[in-house]
Design an enzyme around this catalytic site. Structure first.
Site, mmCIF file in Angstrom:
data_model
loop_
_atom_site.group_PDB
_atom_site.id
_atom_site.type_symbol
_atom_site.label_atom_id
_atom_site.label_comp_id
_atom_site.label_asym_id
_atom_site.label_seq_id
_atom_site.Cartn_x
_atom_site.Cartn_y
_atom_site.Cartn_z
ATOM 1 N N TYR A 98 1.178 -1.400 -0.075
ATOM 2 C CA TYR A 98 0.051 0.228 -0.111
ATOM 3 C C TYR A 98 0.685 1.347 -0.162
ATOM 4 O O TYR A 98 0.358 2.071 -0.707
ATOM 5 C CB TYR A 98 -0.874 -0.127 0.928
ATOM 6 C CG TYR A 98 -1.778 -0.956 1.059
ATOM 7 C CD1 TYR A 98 -2.553 0.067 0.347
ATOM 8 C CD2 TYR A 98 -2.246 -1.725 1.570
ATOM 9 C CE1 TYR A 98 -4.306 -1.176 0.118
ATOM 10 C CE2 TYR A 98 -3.483 -2.883 1.269
ATOM 11 C CZ TYR A 98 -4.452 -2.522 0.615
ATOM 12 O OH TYR A 98 -5.448 -3.921 0.261
ATOM 13 N N GLU A 140 -7.759 -7.589 5.671
ATOM 14 C CA GLU A 140 -7.107 -8.877 5.146
ATOM 15 C C GLU A 140 -6.485 -9.263 6.151
ATOM 16 O O GLU A 140 -5.915 -10.077 5.729
ATOM 17 C CB GLU A 140 -6.163 -7.810 3.790
ATOM 18 C CG GLU A 140 -6.870 -6.996 2.817
ATOM 19 C CD GLU A 140 -5.821 -6.196 1.861
ATOM 20 O OE1 GLU A 140 -5.033 -6.336 1.884
ATOM 21 O OE2 GLU A 140 -6.918 -5.730 1.281
ATOM 22 N N ARG A 206 -5.371 -16.166 -11.612
ATOM 23 C CA ARG A 206 -6.755 -16.462 -11.595
ATOM 24 C C ARG A 206 -7.467 -16.612 -10.977
ATOM 25 O O ARG A 206 -6.703 -17.085 -10.310
ATOM 26 C CB ARG A 206 -7.046 -16.155 -12.939
ATOM 27 C CG ARG A 206 -5.867 -15.874 -14.739
ATOM 28 C CD ARG A 206 -6.841 -14.612 -14.818
ATOM 29 N NE ARG A 206 -6.355 -14.101 -16.113
ATOM 30 C CZ ARG A 206 -4.439 -13.441 -16.153
ATOM 31 N NH1 ARG A 206 -4.190 -13.316 -14.873
ATOM 32 N NH2 ARG A 206 -4.270 -13.118 -17.022
ATOM 33 N N TYR A 208 -10.937 -19.094 -9.440
ATOM 34 C CA TYR A 208 -12.255 -19.019 -9.816
ATOM 35 C C TYR A 208 -12.280 -20.118 -8.439
ATOM 36 O O TYR A 208 -12.160 -20.611 -7.536
ATOM 37 C CB TYR A 208 -11.299 -20.743 -9.974
ATOM 38 C CG TYR A 208 -10.289 -20.322 -11.965
ATOM 39 C CD1 TYR A 208 -11.487 -20.418 -13.054
ATOM 40 C CD2 TYR A 208 -9.025 -20.574 -11.962
ATOM 41 C CE1 TYR A 208 -10.092 -19.698 -14.120
ATOM 42 C CE2 TYR A 208 -8.406 -20.666 -12.906
ATOM 43 C CZ TYR A 208 -9.105 -20.077 -13.989
ATOM 44 O OH TYR A 208 -8.227 -19.499 -15.244
ATOM 45 N N GLY A 272 -24.069 -18.310 -17.067
ATOM 46 C CA GLY A 272 -22.822 -18.777 -17.821
ATOM 47 C C GLY A 272 -22.119 -19.348 -16.878
ATOM 48 O O GLY A 272 -22.297 -20.520 -16.197
#
Length: 395
Positions: A98, A140, A206, A208, A272
């Site tokens: 940060y 977090e 990514r 999922y 989808g």
């Protein structure tokens, strides 16, 4: 909350800063990646950078947070912060990063706005940034603690136990720990990040959704191949290379679109590949013998493109008060409705809580129809795959 000195300054300069945020974020990312190319290579999604969607999402989140500070000073936009924090945790973002972001973001603000950034303006927007950053760091930190990992240390090597072709462009992977230990607990609806080494040396990441219920010794993810380059780097790599016996790096589970406890009625609406978190929720409901009312809506292009279609029907059939409604753009002989999903035509139970996942146009349409039917905005939750371009516009 903002200090008394900062409030009038932020209020007066918000139109100027907000109007320039797209240029500011473009300059920011240029500076950041020039100084730290490893962040673009190994942390940020290169496809979202190329499309400009990440810049739009960052600009939207900053503007939404500033507006919230001005309009609701005694409240914190926890829904927005939670969504961002879960994504950050799944990437292994650390508190030290940060400070790096602050350095290059404020340099970009000065470069774009020039003399308009007086010391007073800089101090006021510095407050905005650190209020948001410190709130995210706190969330977090809790997420890392709950996951039982040190800050940023979310990665673990997992083996592909099984690969299954679901549709021509969708593959599911069953994952297990290489040392044989059981997979970690997660809440139905959560996701993991997958990190793969690409031919150019980058390690792209990514997210999922975990597409089966928790409580099993293995996890399952379902991956749709994304067209375009570099947007589909990781999905294409998994489709082309990941086979049973291979290993991939996988994060701890995160995500705040999760199945609520209790017996209140639910609407699970997807389009989808957005069906994947709903499958985990339905699998959990079916395996625990739930009797709560559950209305399931799914939209897809064709029956052949609908991944896990038979599984979806089986899971809904297992629920005593489950109801399934399918829409396909080209339904053929499937018996599904033709066209786009229309929740205005459904009999929804009183007090329903809605969970939505799919492309942004689908989310906007379904959410708008639900609000029009009197479902409270606070009872409509969503997950969007990719940068959240909806931040600040849900209400």
């Amino acid at each position: 909350m903002l200090s008394e000195q900062a409030v009038p300054v932020v209020r007066a300069t918000l139109p100027v800063v907000g109007g320039a945020l797209d240029r500011i974020t473009e300059r920011f990312y240029g500076r950041l990646f020039a100084a730290h190319p490893e962040l673009l290579r190994d942390l940020f999604n290169r496809g979202n950078q190329a499309s400009g969607e990440q810049r739009q999402a960052l600009a939207g989140s900053i503007a939404a947070f500033a507006v919230a500070l001005l309009e609701r000073p005694d409240e914190r936009p926890d829904v927005m912060l939670s969504r961002i924090a879960h994504k950050h945790a799944s990437l292994g973002v650390t508190s030290a990063q940060y400070k790096t972001v602050h350095e290059h973001l404020f340099a970009a603000i000065v470069e774009v706005l020039g003399d308009a950034v007086t010391p007073e303006v800089a101090r006021a927007w510095d407050e905005v940034y650190w209020l948001m950053a410190n709130a995210l760091i706190a969330v977090e930190t809790r997420l890392y603690q709950q996951a039982g990992v040190a800050e940023g240390q979310v990665w673990r090597s997992m083996e592909v136990a099984e690969r299954r072709e679901e549709t021509p462009d969708t593959v599911s992977f069953v994952l297990r720990h290489t040392d044989g230990t059981p997979t970690a607990a997660f809440r139905p609806g959560q996701y993991v990040s997958v990190r793969v080494a690409l031919p150019d040396g980058a390690r792209q990441i990514r997210q999922y959704s975990l597409s089966a219920a928790p409580g099993r010794p293995q996890w399952r993810i379902t991956v749709k191949r994304v067209d375009g380059d570099p947007a589909g780097e990781v999905s294409s790599w998994l489709h082309d290379h990941a086979r049973a016996g291979d290993t991939v790096e996988v994060s701890a589970p995160f995500g705040d679109l999760v199945l609520p406890e209790g017996e209140s009625p639910l609407l699970l609406a997807s389009a989808g590949i957005g069906s994947t978190p709903m499958l985990a929720m339905l699998d959990h409901l079916a395996s625990t013998g739930s009797t709560r009312p559950v209305v399931v809506v799914h939209a897809d292009r064709t029956p052949a493109s609908h991944a896990h279609a038979a599984e979806l029907r089986r899971l809904v059939d297992a629920l005593p008060q489950g109801a399934l409604h399918l829409w396909y753009e080209e339904p053929g002989e499937s018996g599904a409705r033709a066209g786009r999903a229309d929740v205005t035509a459904l009999d929804l139970p009183t007090g329903v809580t809605a969970y939505l996942c799919g492309p942004l146009p689908f989310l906007r349409a379904v959410r708008g129809d639900l609000v029009g039917r009197g479902v409270a905005a606070a009872d409509i939750h969503y997950e969007v795959f990719g940068p959240d371009l909806w931040l600040g516009h849900e209400n």
